[in-house]
Design a protein around this motif. Structure first.
Motif, PDB file in Angstrom:
ATOM      1  N   ILE A 178      42.851  44.038  44.387  1.00  0.00           N
ATOM      2  CA  ILE A 178      43.067  42.923  45.449  1.00  0.00           C
ATOM      3  C   ILE A 178      42.132  41.581  44.925  1.00  0.00           C
ATOM      4  O   ILE A 178      42.351  40.599  45.296  1.00  0.00           O
ATOM      5  CB  ILE A 178      43.214  43.226  46.746  1.00  0.00           C
ATOM      6  CG1 ILE A 178      41.616  43.734  47.172  1.00  0.00           C
ATOM      7  CG2 ILE A 178      44.150  44.239  47.142  1.00  0.00           C
ATOM      8  CD1 ILE A 178      41.574  43.915  48.587  1.00  0.00           C
ATOM      9  N   SER A 179      40.975  41.884  44.428  1.00  0.00           N
ATOM     10  CA  SER A 179      40.193  41.033  43.956  1.00  0.00           C
ATOM     11  C   SER A 179      41.115  40.245  42.669  1.00  0.00           C
ATOM     12  O   SER A 179      40.532  38.803  42.722  1.00  0.00           O
ATOM     13  CB  SER A 179      39.000  41.463  43.394  1.00  0.00           C
ATOM     14  OG  SER A 179      39.046  42.352  42.142  1.00  0.00           O
ATOM     15  N   LEU A 180      41.909  40.546  42.148  1.00  0.00           N
ATOM     16  CA  LEU A 180      42.592  39.805  40.992  1.00  0.00           C
ATOM     17  C   LEU A 180      43.116  38.748  41.889  1.00  0.00           C
ATOM     18  O   LEU A 180      43.642  37.661  41.357  1.00  0.00           O
ATOM     19  CB  LEU A 180      43.596  40.717  40.164  1.00  0.00           C
ATOM     20  CG  LEU A 180      42.629  41.872  39.299  1.00  0.00           C
ATOM     21  CD1 LEU A 180      43.791  42.392  38.534  1.00  0.00           C
ATOM     22  CD2 LEU A 180      41.647  41.184  38.452  1.00  0.00           C
ATOM     23  N   SER A 181      43.790  38.986  43.004  1.00  0.00           N
ATOM     24  CA  SER A 181      44.614  38.041  43.661  1.00  0.00           C
ATOM     25  C   SER A 181      43.682  37.249  44.619  1.00  0.00           C
ATOM     26  O   SER A 181      44.313  36.641  45.840  1.00  0.00           O
ATOM     27  CB  SER A 181      45.905  38.669  44.342  1.00  0.00           C
ATOM     28  OG  SER A 181      45.246  39.701  45.279  1.00  0.00           O
ATOM     29  N   ASN A 182      42.343  37.081  44.570  1.00  0.00           N
ATOM     30  CA  ASN A 182      41.510  36.515  45.529  1.00  0.00           C
ATOM     31  C   ASN A 182      41.679  36.941  46.993  1.00  0.00           C
ATOM     32  O   ASN A 182      41.823  36.714  47.926  1.00  0.00           O
ATOM     33  CB  ASN A 182      41.992  34.984  45.655  1.00  0.00           C
ATOM     34  CG  ASN A 182      41.483  34.213  44.398  1.00  0.00           C
ATOM     35  OD1 ASN A 182      40.395  34.547  43.644  1.00  0.00           O
ATOM     36  ND2 ASN A 182      42.491  33.352  44.046  1.00  0.00           N
ATOM     37  N   ARG A 183      41.855  38.706  47.061  1.00  0.00           N
ATOM     38  CA  ARG A 183      41.718  39.325  48.140  1.00  0.00           C
ATOM     39  C   ARG A 183      42.937  38.983  49.033  1.00  0.00           C
ATOM     40  O   ARG A 183      43.155  39.289  50.202  1.00  0.00           O
ATOM     41  CB  ARG A 183      40.451  39.155  48.886  1.00  0.00           C
ATOM     42  CG  ARG A 183      39.206  39.513  48.187  1.00  0.00           C
ATOM     43  CD  ARG A 183      38.077  39.797  49.133  1.00  0.00           C
ATOM     44  NE  ARG A 183      38.104  41.037  49.919  1.00  0.00           N
ATOM     45  CZ  ARG A 183      37.812  42.307  49.521  1.00  0.00           C
ATOM     46  NH1 ARG A 183      37.310  42.624  48.337  1.00  0.00           N
ATOM     47  NH2 ARG A 183      37.888  43.289  50.345  1.00  0.00           N
ATOM     48  N   HIS A 229      53.056  34.248  40.340  1.00  0.00           N
ATOM     49  CA  HIS A 229      53.596  33.582  41.388  1.00  0.00           C
ATOM     50  C   HIS A 229      53.175  33.921  42.922  1.00  0.00           C
ATOM     51  O   HIS A 229      53.813  33.872  43.775  1.00  0.00           O
ATOM     52  CB  HIS A 229      55.041  33.841  41.121  1.00  0.00           C
ATOM     53  CG  HIS A 229      55.615  33.485  39.682  1.00  0.00           C
ATOM     54  ND1 HIS A 229      55.624  32.256  39.186  1.00  0.00           N
ATOM     55  CD2 HIS A 229      55.984  34.270  38.688  1.00  0.00           C
ATOM     56  CE1 HIS A 229      56.010  32.144  37.895  1.00  0.00           C
ATOM     57  NE2 HIS A 229      56.206  33.284  37.592  1.00  0.00           N
ATOM     58  N   ILE A 230      52.087  34.523  42.872  1.00  0.00           N
ATOM     59  CA  ILE A 230      51.762  35.248  44.236  1.00  0.00           C
ATOM     60  C   ILE A 230      51.774  34.186  45.392  1.00  0.00           C
ATOM     61  O   ILE A 230      51.789  34.479  46.396  1.00  0.00           O
ATOM     62  CB  ILE A 230      50.437  36.096  44.105  1.00  0.00           C
ATOM     63  CG1 ILE A 230      50.451  36.900  45.336  1.00  0.00           C
ATOM     64  CG2 ILE A 230      49.157  34.985  44.069  1.00  0.00           C
ATOM     65  CD1 ILE A 230      49.277  38.220  45.215  1.00  0.00           C
ATOM     66  N   ASN A 231      51.466  32.996  44.971  1.00  0.00           N
ATOM     67  CA  ASN A 231      51.379  32.077  46.006  1.00  0.00           C
ATOM     68  C   ASN A 231      52.797  31.576  46.546  1.00  0.00           C
ATOM     69  O   ASN A 231      52.951  31.036  47.471  1.00  0.00           O
ATOM     70  CB  ASN A 231      50.918  30.621  45.678  1.00  0.00           C
ATOM     71  CG  ASN A 231      49.261  30.813  45.105  1.00  0.00           C
ATOM     72  OD1 ASN A 231      48.754  31.717  45.812  1.00  0.00           O
ATOM     73  ND2 ASN A 231      48.999  29.974  44.272  1.00  0.00           N
ATOM     74  N   ASN A 232      53.718  32.203  45.818  1.00  0.00           N
ATOM     75  CA  ASN A 232      55.158  31.781  46.443  1.00  0.00           C
ATOM     76  C   ASN A 232      55.664  33.214  47.580  1.00  0.00           C
ATOM     77  O   ASN A 232      56.746  33.133  47.832  1.00  0.00           O
ATOM     78  CB  ASN A 232      56.265  31.816  45.372  1.00  0.00           C
ATOM     79  CG  ASN A 232      55.973  30.356  44.573  1.00  0.00           C
ATOM     80  OD1 ASN A 232      55.261  29.424  45.042  1.00  0.00           O
ATOM     81  ND2 ASN A 232      56.242  30.490  43.218  1.00  0.00           N
ATOM     82  N   LEU A 233      54.876  34.051  47.378  1.00  0.00           N
ATOM     83  CA  LEU A 233      55.036  35.434  48.269  1.00  0.00           C
ATOM     84  C   LEU A 233      54.851  34.939  49.665  1.00  0.00           C
ATOM     85  O   LEU A 233      53.929  34.301  50.071  1.00  0.00           O
ATOM     86  CB  LEU A 233      54.068  36.559  47.791  1.00  0.00           C
ATOM     87  CG  LEU A 233      54.740  37.743  48.468  1.00  0.00           C
ATOM     88  CD1 LEU A 233      55.988  38.327  47.912  1.00  0.00           C
ATOM     89  CD2 LEU A 233      53.395  38.747  47.892  1.00  0.00           C
TER      90      LEU A 233
END
Length: 393
Positions: free
Chosen positions: A296-301, A87-91
């Motif tokens: 951080i590469s796992l989250s597209n940096r 859900h990192i896009n909601n951060l």
């Protein structure tokens, strides 16, 4: 299995398995083939009349080799990071941090993940703006909403702090308790006419000082959190500049042999840094930077994967955990699935080959561009042969 404290059992093959337990964390069990045959003989013997199956079980258990893979805190952090990734896009763009005066870190992470799974990014940011009992907004350090000035203000504040440290000034930690405008308890009791009014005004003034101290406690925590986030970025920035130096160290019109890229780069850094860094320092920083970069590469940096959890410490990435174990941890973050240490080592070896090839391709691209630019000139051969040992890792 739950009664034994075992949360999960992953039988990978007839040679090994992993167990996740409450008491010991995650560990690996290795089955030796010779021992396995011996155990089978023991089982046959135990089948005879009068033999004990318990003694057979004890014998088999005695031959198990137990080896820890990851610590329990590391596994818990990996699982939390996996939930964050979902859900990192909601951060929020600038993730908040916890209010240590109101909530502990474990409960904070739980609440943060709940918010991310139920609210959009805009909804989450709006909720923090309205009620921030548990969540502290980073860019509100100086009560300014202009996020464009945030980085500059933080940098200036950091420089001021460093300058103050250099001056080694004596700090009076009791200065906040000096209230010259406050009437003493004795003088207050001597009053007759204005006792109630002065008493209330005195309490009101003391509450004002109390709130100042409280605000400063929160500001100190936010400043500490900013330094934590800046530390992670610093290691990655070091890595990026190091790679740039690698390129310049290996730009030859006449090719050189006999030295690796790593040796050449380290030699130049040591030569020009006036003794600040040595080879061991460089190696440790590069290792740490690469581990952070791989996360951080796992989250597209997106740096939110680092910023979100205040208990994600730099020391974990600087630790002596093996490269294979780190890949096991990273895969757990990515998939929530525990792989074997051997699989982690294989992933590390593959990444090393890919990094080697990527660097080589980048050098060849640079040389090719120069050759194309000088096509009509009688220029020397810029790009190295494909078997050039200067590309050795």
């Amino acid at each position: 299995m739950k009664n034994l404290g075992i949360k999960s059992l992953n039988i990978i093959s007839d040679q090994d398995a992993t167990i996740d337990s409450n008491e010991f964390g995650t560990f690996k069990i290795l089955f030796n083939k010779e021992e396995k045959e011996e155990n089978q003989s023991l089982e046959t013997a135990s089948a005879a009349p009068g033999s004990s199956s318990i003694s057979s079980l004890t014998a088999r258990t005695a031959h198990l080799s137990i080896r820890p893979i990851l610590s329990t805190p590391a596994i818990e952090m990996a699982k939390n990071l996996h939930e964050l990734l979902l859900h990192i896009n909601n951060l929020p763009t600038i993730p908040p941090t916890m209010n240590p005066l109101n909530i502990d870190v474990k409960l904070y992470i739980q609440k943060l993940l709940e918010k991310l799974s139920t609210l959009t990014k805009d909804e989450f940011e709006a909720e923090i703006d309205q009620t921030n009992e548990d969540f502290l907004i980073i860019y509100n350090l100086k009560n300014k909403q202009d996020q464009g000035k945030e980085e500059e203000e933080q940098e200036n504040q950091w420089k001021e702090e460093e300058e103050q440290k250099e001056k080694k000034e004596v700090i009076d930690f009791q200065s906040e308790l000096n209230f010259p405008e406050i009437i003493s308890e004795i003088d207050l009791l001597k009053l007759d006419d204005d006792f109630d009014i002065i008493k209330e005004n005195t309490i009101k003034t003391l509450v004002t000082h109390l709130i100042k101290v409280y605000d400063r406690l929160l500001e100190e925590h936010i400043e500490t959190e900013i330094r934590r986030r800046r530390m992670f970025r610093g290691y990655v920035n070091f890595l990026m500049i190091y790679r740039k130096i690698e390129i310049y160290c290996n730009l030859y019109k006449v090719r050189a042999r006999g030295e690796t890229i790593k040796n050449q780069t380290n030699k130049k850094i040591i030569e020009y840094n006036s003794g600040t860094l040595n080879t061991k320092d460089i190696s440790n920083i590069i290792k740490t930077g690469k581990r952070i970069e791989s996360l951080i590469s796992l989250s597209n940096r997106e740096w939110g994967i680092i910023d979100a959890f205040p208990n994600l410490e730099i020391n974990f990435f600087k630790s002596t955990i093996s490269t294979a174990a780190y890949e096991v941890w990273l895969k757990l973050v990515e998939t929530r699935h525990m792989i074997t240490e051997e699989e982690g080592q294989a992933i590390h070896n593959r990444k090393k080959i890919e990094e080697h090839q990527e660097r080589k391709t980048n050098f060849l691209r640079i040389y090719k561009l120069v050759e194309m630019g000088d096509r009509d000139a009688d220029s020397p051969r810029y790009f190295p042969d494909s078997d050039d040992d200067s590309f050795t890792l």
